[in-house]
Design a protein around this motif. Structure first.
Motif, short mmCIF file in Angstrom:
data_model
loop_
_atom_site.label_atom_id
_atom_site.label_comp_id
_atom_site.label_asym_id
_atom_site.label_seq_id
_atom_site.Cartn_x
_atom_site.Cartn_y
_atom_site.Cartn_z
N THR B 106 -2.17 -7.67 -2.10
CA THR B 106 -0.74 -7.42 -2.24
C THR B 106 -0.44 -5.92 -2.27
O THR B 106 0.40 -5.42 -1.53
CB THR B 106 -0.22 -8.05 -3.54
OG1 THR B 106 -0.56 -9.43 -3.52
CG2 THR B 106 1.28 -7.90 -3.66
N PHE B 107 -1.14 -5.21 -3.15
CA PHE B 107 -0.84 -3.78 -3.29
C PHE B 107 -1.26 -3.00 -2.06
O PHE B 107 -0.60 -2.04 -1.68
CB PHE B 107 -1.50 -3.22 -4.56
CG PHE B 107 -0.70 -3.51 -5.79
CD1 PHE B 107 0.27 -2.62 -6.24
CD2 PHE B 107 -0.87 -4.69 -6.49
CE1 PHE B 107 1.04 -2.90 -7.35
CE2 PHE B 107 -0.10 -4.97 -7.62
CZ PHE B 107 0.84 -4.08 -8.04
N THR B 108 -2.34 -3.41 -1.41
CA THR B 108 -2.74 -2.73 -0.18
C THR B 108 -1.66 -2.86 0.89
O THR B 108 -1.22 -1.88 1.47
CB THR B 108 -4.06 -3.34 0.36
OG1 THR B 108 -5.07 -3.13 -0.61
CG2 THR B 108 -4.46 -2.71 1.67
N LEU B 109 -1.19 -4.11 1.08
CA LEU B 109 -0.19 -4.34 2.12
C LEU B 109 1.12 -3.64 1.80
O LEU B 109 1.83 -3.17 2.68
CB LEU B 109 0.03 -5.84 2.31
CG LEU B 109 -1.17 -6.62 2.85
CD1 LEU B 109 -0.85 -8.09 2.99
CD2 LEU B 109 -1.61 -6.04 4.19
N PHE B 110 1.46 -3.59 0.49
CA PHE B 110 2.73 -2.98 0.09
C PHE B 110 2.64 -1.45 0.14
O PHE B 110 3.48 -0.78 0.73
CB PHE B 110 3.10 -3.45 -1.31
CG PHE B 110 4.43 -2.94 -1.79
CD1 PHE B 110 5.61 -3.52 -1.34
CD2 PHE B 110 4.51 -1.89 -2.69
CE1 PHE B 110 6.84 -3.05 -1.77
CE2 PHE B 110 5.74 -1.41 -3.12
CZ PHE B 110 6.90 -1.99 -2.67
N GLU B 111 1.61 -0.90 -0.49
CA GLU B 111 1.51 0.56 -0.58
C GLU B 111 1.22 1.18 0.78
O GLU B 111 1.54 2.34 1.00
CB GLU B 111 0.44 0.96 -1.59
CG GLU B 111 0.71 0.50 -3.01
CD GLU B 111 1.92 1.18 -3.66
OE1 GLU B 111 2.28 2.30 -3.22
OE2 GLU B 111 2.49 0.58 -4.58
N ALA B 112 0.61 0.40 1.69
CA ALA B 112 0.32 0.93 3.02
C ALA B 112 1.59 1.46 3.66
O ALA B 112 1.57 2.46 4.38
CB ALA B 112 -0.30 -0.16 3.89
N CYS B 113 2.74 0.81 3.38
CA CYS B 113 4.00 1.25 3.97
C CYS B 113 4.37 2.65 3.49
O CYS B 113 4.90 3.45 4.25
CB CYS B 113 5.11 0.28 3.59
SG CYS B 113 4.80 -1.34 4.21
N TYR B 114 4.11 2.91 2.21
CA TYR B 114 4.44 4.23 1.68
C TYR B 114 3.43 5.27 2.16
O TYR B 114 3.79 6.38 2.51
CB TYR B 114 4.53 4.16 0.14
CG TYR B 114 5.74 3.35 -0.28
CD1 TYR B 114 6.96 3.97 -0.53
CD2 TYR B 114 5.68 1.96 -0.36
CE1 TYR B 114 8.08 3.24 -0.86
CE2 TYR B 114 6.80 1.22 -0.70
CZ TYR B 114 8.00 1.86 -0.95
OH TYR B 114 9.11 1.13 -1.27
N PHE B 115 2.16 4.89 2.20
CA PHE B 115 1.14 5.80 2.73
C PHE B 115 1.43 6.09 4.20
O PHE B 115 1.24 7.20 4.68
CB PHE B 115 -0.26 5.22 2.56
CG PHE B 115 -0.79 5.31 1.15
CD1 PHE B 115 -0.90 6.54 0.51
CD2 PHE B 115 -1.18 4.17 0.45
CE1 PHE B 115 -1.38 6.63 -0.78
CE2 PHE B 115 -1.65 4.26 -0.85
CZ PHE B 115 -1.75 5.49 -1.47
#
Lengths: 302, 230, 248
Positions: B106-115
């Motif tokens: 979940t956090f990988t897929l979500f934070e990837a957008c910000y990264f």
């Protein structure tokens, strides 16, 4: 001697063929066999059904019954070293996690009702609770009407939410209804006066009050507002697994073993603090034990 | 107020809070940062690529997830990931994924957008001449990307990436809504069990504060050191 | 997949017996918007004060501004939510604490105030960046005209700074709107909360969350369009260095 040998070899043969057989009749058993692991969903604060001891290990009445089911699964699959993993669920997560395959069965305080049967199914009833009202003695709430215009708390995703909403509309009570994510949070809300009443299954709120900082401060309403048959929650359309679970529970009922399990959790001191629930077996549950059923109809239990 | 403050509760809970709770939080932060950076860089390269389809897909994904609250995304993925895994692996029933890996995904897929947005602005901040110079030297596009563009972009963006990691560290506390025992979840469990919410919540706040503050000060110092002098 | 789809669920009556689930979702959207607006108003006002404090030429004012920003930026929003909701009434005198607890709609006010302080710390940084981007000459010119320091801020520095940072304010507002969903943990029935409640009572997980997703996207678009006109009106010709936000 030869008969014994024959029987033993027959047993081995049966056990050896069972996994393949099980796979045919039950998707859940096939999945468990394939992964070598069964996942039990449990609650984290449903004393004394399914909660953590001081080592943060899930224990309780429902967990004991589920342990028997796990034993039966091990025997059926012929895998005595089957890995058992535990996963905490909440009122919000229990049904989606069961449906999406994260857990294989849910052992807690889940009411068997018709609405839920659209997505899941239930084992033979293993407890009969009723919804009641817990309040502080300093500000007693004996009925829903007593809470008129005030804030009450219940547990999100439970049958109580529906009951309170229905009463609120029918009697025009103007309640503010909070939904806590679990019993501990609900009790905290009552304890800190964020709500005047915690409305939920009697046995659970009795447990919450008993394990609170000041048990003598709380009182429970006398008349139950509903009948709540509990069962182990299972995936739908998997009769093979369901009959294994039901067979195990009914075995406990027939052999009278259930009485020992019941006494261990409801009439004797329980971990972690050695509190005694003092909750003798109700006539309703005795009736279920005599005539096991997995029917969701509350009228059958009255 | 302080007289009623029960330090004993905190001391007793320390092993559970840190060994179970904080180790979950930190491992999750680390895994999601690494996963998010890899996937985020991929998304950034896709967004900037000349291939319209790739850039539209990546752009749509990033904009969609950036419009949604993390709490909603957590619910979505927690319930959806087993079905996605079933679909990906072609298994007959949904695949069981334990809460930790579910959170990591979940956090990988979500934070990837910000990264992705950070890396993208890092790439765009480089003068166009860099790419041109690389091709003039006979490098392929891929070589230019890996040997010329990305190293500089990442170096420029390092402070922002680390700041984002600190935000991610704080965001992991939201797994609380799923009753997962991260640091805050552990503190909340003790708070509710022992009726010591004042102590536990204040202690949790102090621990998060100290870690985030030290980390952000370190990032600030690093920022001065890595700045490329132009 | 043995999931039982039912898109008609939105038109079925919800638990209160009178409204459909669709109506409850819109109520949730309303609470989300209300919390975001009240919270962000607090953030704008408080953030401006703190942002000004951080650039003020007075030592202790600067320091307290910095402490405010560091405290509210380095504690997770959810933890701050718990501090406001559970801890604050306990440390206040008993009567004041009880008054807070019995306050009608306590979840809404708590969430709004909490978001207000959290985003104020971030707005302060935005305002500060805006002020610092102005040339020193502006301040000197103001004071040469005989304006006092507060007057210089009020009439010279802040009006320009605000117009520079409008894009950053937009992204902070968007992020504040999304952050209202953290209020779910203290019982705020905003959009994510209503979707969750719908899921729990109907077990139609994906329909409920899909609806919430669509509504969030719509809300986002409304804000972006509204703020775009503000941005157009606020743009200062010739002053190119606008400060864009990195909000979330």
């Amino acid at each position: 001697m030869t008969i014994k040998l024959l029987a033993a070899s027959l047993m081995t043969l049966m056990l050896a063929t069972l996994p393949a057989h099980a796979a045919e009749e039950s998707a859940t058993l096939a999945k468990i066999a394939e992964r070598g692991e069964i996942t039990v969903g449990h609650r984290d604060g449903a004393v004394p059904f399914s909660y953590y001891d001081d080592q943060q290990k899930p224990i309780g009445y429902a967990m004991d019954i589920c342990a028997r089911v796990v034993d039966a699964v091990k025997a059926k699959l012929g895998k005595p070293d089957l890995k058992v993993s535990y996963m905490p669920v909440t009122g919000t997560t229990r049904i989606p996690l069961l449906v999406n395959g994260t857990i294989d069965m849910e052992c807690g305080t889940t009411t068997n009702n018709v609405e839920r049967q659209k997505q899941v199914t239930f084992s033979t009833t293993n407890f009969v609770a009723g919804i009641r009202i817990l309040s502080k003695k300093s500000a007693p709430v004996a009925s829903m009407a007593d809470a008129k215009g005030k804030t009450v708390v219940t547990l999100s995703g439970t049958t109580s939410v529906k009951l309170i909403n229905a009463a609120n509309t029918a009697e025009n009570l103007g309640l503010t209804i909070l939904s806590a994510k679990d019993l501990a949070e609900g009790m905290l809300t009552l304890e800190t006066d964020r709500a005047v009443a915690l409305i939920f299954d009697d046995v659970s709120i009795a447990g919450a009050a008993a394990t609170s900082k000041a048990p003598q401060d709380y009182q429970m309403s006398s008349d139950p507002l509903s009948v709540e048959p509990y069962g182990i929650m299972l995936r739908r359309d998997d009769d093979g697994f369901k009959s294994l679970v039901n067979g195990t529970i009914e075995g406990l009922y027939k052999g009278g073993e259930i009485n020992g399990i019941y006494e261990k959790w409801f009439t004797q001191p329980i971990p972690p603090k050695g509190i005694n629930m003092n909750f003798p077996m109700s006539a309703q549950l005795k009736k279920v034990i005599a005539n096991p059923t997995d029917d969701p109809n509350p009228d059958l239990y009255r | 107020m302080l007289s009623g403050f029960d330090f004993q509760t905190i001391v007793h809970a320390l092993p559970y809070l840190f060994l179970t709770g904080m180790s979950f939080t930190l491992t999750l932060t680390l895994c999601a940062t690494i996963g998010g950076m890899i996937f985020g860089t991929l998304l950034a390269v896709m967004r900037l690529s000349d291939n319209r389809i790739l850039s539209v897909i990546a752009g749509g994904y990033v904009n969609l997830l950036r419009s949604l609250p993390l709490v909603l995304v957590i619910f979505w993925f927690y319930f959806l990931v087993p079905f996605l895994a079933q679909w990906l692996t072609g298994s007959s029933s949904p695949v069981r994924i334990d809460p930790f890996w579910s959170s990591v995904i979940t956090f990988t897929l979500f934070e990837a957008c910000y990264f992705c947005e950070i890396v993208r602005s890092g790439i765009q901040s480089l003068p166009r001449g860099q790419t041109l110079a690389a091709s003039a030297l006979g490098m392929t596009d891929r070589q230019a990307l890996f040997y010329v563009i990305l190293p500089q972009a990442l170096r420029n963006m390092l402070p922002l990436i680390l700041t984002q990691t600190i935000i991610l560290f704080q965001d992991t506390s939201l797994v609380y809504v799923l009753s997962i025992t991260d640091f805050l979840g552990a503190a909340a469990k003790i708070a509710q069990r022992d009726g010591r919410l004042l102590e536990m919540y204040v202690f949790a706040a102090v621990v998060y504060f100290i870690i985030s503050l030290i980390a952000s000060q370190a990032v600030r110092r690093l920022q001065k050191r890595v700045a490329i002098i132009r | 997949m043995n999931y039982h789809w039912n898109w008609w669920i939105f038109f079925e009556p919800s638990l209160d017996g009178t409204n459909t689930y669709l109506t409850t979702l819109f109520w949730g959207l309303g609470w989300t918007a209300a919390t975001a607006v009240v919270g962000f108003t607090i953030a704008l006002v408080l953030g401006s004060v703190v942002g000004v404090a951080r650039t003020a030429p007075i030592g202790w004012v600067q320091t307290s501004g910095m402490v405010f920003v560091e405290v509210f930026r380095n504690i997770p929003l959810l933890v701050q939510m718990f501090l406001w909701y559970f801890v604050l009434p306990e440390v206040l005198p008993r009567d004041a604490g009880m008054w807070l607890k019995q306050f009608p709609n306590a979840q809404f006010y708590t969430a709004a105030v909490c978001l207000g302080f959290y985003h104020a710390a971030r707005m302060a940084e935005v305002v500060r960046a805006g002020l610092l981007s102005l040339s020193r000459g502006q301040k000197m010119a103001g004071q040469a005209l005989g304006l006092t320091l507060p007057q210089t801020y009020r009439y010279v520095l802040l009006p320009v700074a605000y117009r520079i940072v409008v894009p950053a304010i937009t992204s902070e507002f968007l992020s504040c709107t999304k952050n209202t969903s953290v209020g779910i943990a203290i019982g705020l029935v905003e959009l994510t909360g209503t979707a969750r409640a719908m899921q729990e009572n109907t077990f139609q997980v994906f329909e409920a969350f899909a609806a919430a997703t669509v509504l969030y996207l719509a809300l986002n678009m409304v804000i972006v369009f509204a703020m775009r006109s503000v941005e157009k009106a606020a743009v200062i010709p010739g002053l190119g260095n606008r400060i864009a936000g990195r909000g979330r």
